[in-house]
Scaffold this motif. Structure first.
Motif, PDB file in Angstrom:
ATOM      1  N   GLN A   1      36.786  10.139 -58.497  1.00  0.00           N
ATOM      2  CA  GLN A   1      36.395  11.240 -59.389  1.00  0.00           C
ATOM      3  C   GLN A   1      34.901  11.483 -59.324  1.00  0.00           C
ATOM      4  OE1 GLN A   1      38.648  13.224 -61.302  1.00  0.00           O
ATOM      5  NE2 GLN A   1      36.784  14.426 -61.121  1.00  0.00           N
ATOM      6  N   TRP A   2      34.116  10.415 -59.307  1.00  0.00           N
ATOM      7  CA  TRP A   2      32.667  10.551 -59.208  1.00  0.00           C
ATOM      8  C   TRP A   2      32.284  11.264 -57.914  1.00  0.00           C
ATOM      9  CZ3 TRP A   2      28.716   9.402 -55.963  1.00  0.00           C
ATOM     10  CH2 TRP A   2      27.421   9.494 -56.489  1.00  0.00           C
ATOM     11  N   SER A   3      32.892  10.875 -56.808  1.00  0.00           N
ATOM     12  CA  SER A   3      32.581  11.490 -55.523  1.00  0.00           C
ATOM     13  C   SER A   3      32.939  12.973 -55.504  1.00  0.00           C
ATOM     14  CB  SER A   3      33.308  10.770 -54.385  1.00  0.00           C
ATOM     15  OG  SER A   3      32.764   9.494 -54.197  1.00  0.00           O
ATOM     16  N   LEU A   4      34.068  13.309 -56.108  1.00  0.00           N
ATOM     17  CA  LEU A   4      34.442  14.728 -56.177  1.00  0.00           C
ATOM     18  C   LEU A   4      33.451  15.508 -57.034  1.00  0.00           C
ATOM     19  CD1 LEU A   4      38.319  14.507 -56.552  1.00  0.00           C
ATOM     20  CD2 LEU A   4      37.060  15.521 -54.638  1.00  0.00           C
ATOM     21  N   ASP A   5      33.062  14.945 -58.163  1.00  0.00           N
ATOM     22  CA  ASP A   5      32.152  15.631 -59.079  1.00  0.00           C
ATOM     23  C   ASP A   5      30.740  15.778 -58.522  1.00  0.00           C
ATOM     24  OD1 ASP A   5      34.236  15.794 -60.883  1.00  0.00           O
ATOM     25  OD2 ASP A   5      33.518  14.135 -62.135  1.00  0.00           O
ATOM     26  N   HIS A   6      30.234  14.757 -57.847  1.00  0.00           N
ATOM     27  CA  HIS A   6      28.832  14.746 -57.410  1.00  0.00           C
ATOM     28  C   HIS A   6      28.609  15.194 -55.973  1.00  0.00           C
ATOM     29  CE1 HIS A   6      28.632  12.280 -61.037  1.00  0.00           C
ATOM     30  NE2 HIS A   6      27.386  12.704 -61.121  1.00  0.00           N
ATOM     31  N   ASP A   7      29.558  14.891 -55.107  1.00  0.00           N
ATOM     32  CA  ASP A   7      29.378  15.200 -53.688  1.00  0.00           C
ATOM     33  C   ASP A   7      30.400  16.186 -53.143  1.00  0.00           C
ATOM     34  OD1 ASP A   7      27.341  13.273 -53.675  1.00  0.00           O
ATOM     35  OD2 ASP A   7      28.720  11.683 -53.069  1.00  0.00           O
ATOM     36  N   GLY A   8      31.449  16.441 -53.896  1.00  0.00           N
ATOM     37  CA  GLY A   8      32.530  17.280 -53.398  1.00  0.00           C
ATOM     38  C   GLY A   8      33.297  16.604 -52.271  1.00  0.00           C
ATOM     39  N   ASP A   9      33.190  15.294 -52.178  1.00  0.00           N
ATOM     40  CA  ASP A   9      33.818  14.527 -51.107  1.00  0.00           C
ATOM     41  C   ASP A   9      35.203  14.067 -51.553  1.00  0.00           C
ATOM     42  OD1 ASP A   9      34.443  12.955 -48.951  1.00  0.00           O
ATOM     43  OD2 ASP A   9      32.754  11.569 -49.188  1.00  0.00           O
ATOM     44  N   ALA A  10      36.232  14.499 -50.841  1.00  0.00           N
ATOM     45  CA  ALA A  10      37.607  14.167 -51.208  1.00  0.00           C
ATOM     46  C   ALA A  10      38.109  12.895 -50.535  1.00  0.00           C
ATOM     47  CB  ALA A  10      38.530  15.329 -50.862  1.00  0.00           C
ATOM     48  N   ARG A  11      37.317  12.311 -49.643  1.00  0.00           N
ATOM     49  CA  ARG A  11      37.788  11.118 -48.935  1.00  0.00           C
ATOM     50  C   ARG A  11      38.070   9.928 -49.848  1.00  0.00           C
ATOM     51  NH1 ARG A  11      33.423  10.398 -44.527  1.00  0.00           N
ATOM     52  NH2 ARG A  11      32.209  11.131 -46.291  1.00  0.00           N
ATOM     53  N   PRO A  12      37.223   9.631 -50.840  1.00  0.00           N
ATOM     54  CA  PRO A  12      37.579   8.520 -51.731  1.00  0.00           C
ATOM     55  C   PRO A  12      38.876   8.768 -52.506  1.00  0.00           C
ATOM     56  CG  PRO A  12      35.245   8.956 -51.859  1.00  0.00           C
ATOM     57  CD  PRO A  12      35.852  10.093 -51.072  1.00  0.00           C
ATOM     58  N   ALA A  13      39.155  10.013 -52.827  1.00  0.00           N
ATOM     59  CA  ALA A  13      40.418  10.326 -53.508  1.00  0.00           C
ATOM     60  C   ALA A  13      41.598  10.056 -52.582  1.00  0.00           C
ATOM     61  CB  ALA A  13      40.425  11.778 -53.978  1.00  0.00           C
ATOM     62  N   ALA A  14      41.446  10.381 -51.305  1.00  0.00           N
ATOM     63  CA  ALA A  14      42.507  10.112 -50.328  1.00  0.00           C
ATOM     64  C   ALA A  14      42.734   8.606 -50.214  1.00  0.00           C
ATOM     65  CB  ALA A  14      42.144  10.711 -48.978  1.00  0.00           C
ATOM     66  N   ALA A  15      41.652   7.843 -50.176  1.00  0.00           N
ATOM     67  CA  ALA A  15      41.778   6.388 -50.094  1.00  0.00           C
ATOM     68  C   ALA A  15      42.443   5.823 -51.347  1.00  0.00           C
ATOM     69  CB  ALA A  15      40.408   5.758 -49.887  1.00  0.00           C
ATOM     70  N   ALA A  16      42.085   6.351 -52.506  1.00  0.00           N
ATOM     71  CA  ALA A  16      42.691   5.896 -53.764  1.00  0.00           C
ATOM     72  C   ALA A  16      44.182   6.217 -53.788  1.00  0.00           C
ATOM     73  CB  ALA A  16      41.984   6.533 -54.958  1.00  0.00           C
ATOM     74  N   ARG A  17      44.551   7.429 -53.349  1.00  0.00           N
ATOM     75  CA  ARG A  17      45.973   7.789 -53.307  1.00  0.00           C
ATOM     76  C   ARG A  17      46.739   6.845 -52.389  1.00  0.00           C
ATOM     77  NH1 ARG A  17      43.917  13.026 -53.516  1.00  0.00           N
ATOM     78  NH2 ARG A  17      43.910  13.204 -51.243  1.00  0.00           N
ATOM     79  N   ARG A  18      46.149   6.533 -51.242  1.00  0.00           N
ATOM     80  CA  ARG A  18      46.805   5.634 -50.292  1.00  0.00           C
ATOM     81  C   ARG A  18      46.994   4.250 -50.923  1.00  0.00           C
ATOM     82  NH1 ARG A  18      44.792   5.275 -44.220  1.00  0.00           N
ATOM     83  NH2 ARG A  18      45.927   7.234 -44.185  1.00  0.00           N
TER      84      ARG A  18
END
Length: 90
Positions: free
Chosen positions: A48-65
């Motif tokens: 969530q932090w990465s999406l909010d601050h960087d717009g980076d969806a990769r950590p969300a993909a890793a979390a989903r996995r």
């Protein structure tokens, strides 16, 4: 998925609490289950932090996995999108 896993762990703990010998025997499984739950929560927070601050969806993909792996279930349609995100450099 994490909420479901937490509810399952709490229900198992309630059953085992009535039988100390079984609780002791299951302690390792419960400890690892709680550790995986906590790791998943931290991954989601970082995502969530990465999406909010960087717009980076990769950590969300890793979390989903990671969370999908807790149940051994993987949404193949979403997993393909996550694979593409995680394969992307920088």
């Amino acid at each position: 998925a994490l909420r479901t896993r937490a509810q399952e762990l709490l229900a198992r703990l309630a059953v085992l609490a009535a039988e100390p010998q079984r609780l002791e025997a299951a302690a390792r499984e419960l400890a690892f289950g709680l550790a995986r739950f906590y790791a998943g929560a931290l991954l989601l927070r970082q995502a969530q932090w990465s999406l909010d601050h960087d717009g980076d969806a990769r950590p969300a993909a890793a979390a989903r996995r990671f969370v999908a792996g807790l149940h051994g279930a993987r949404d193949e349609d979403g997993a393909a999108d996550d694979d593409l995100l995680l394969a992307r450099d920088g």
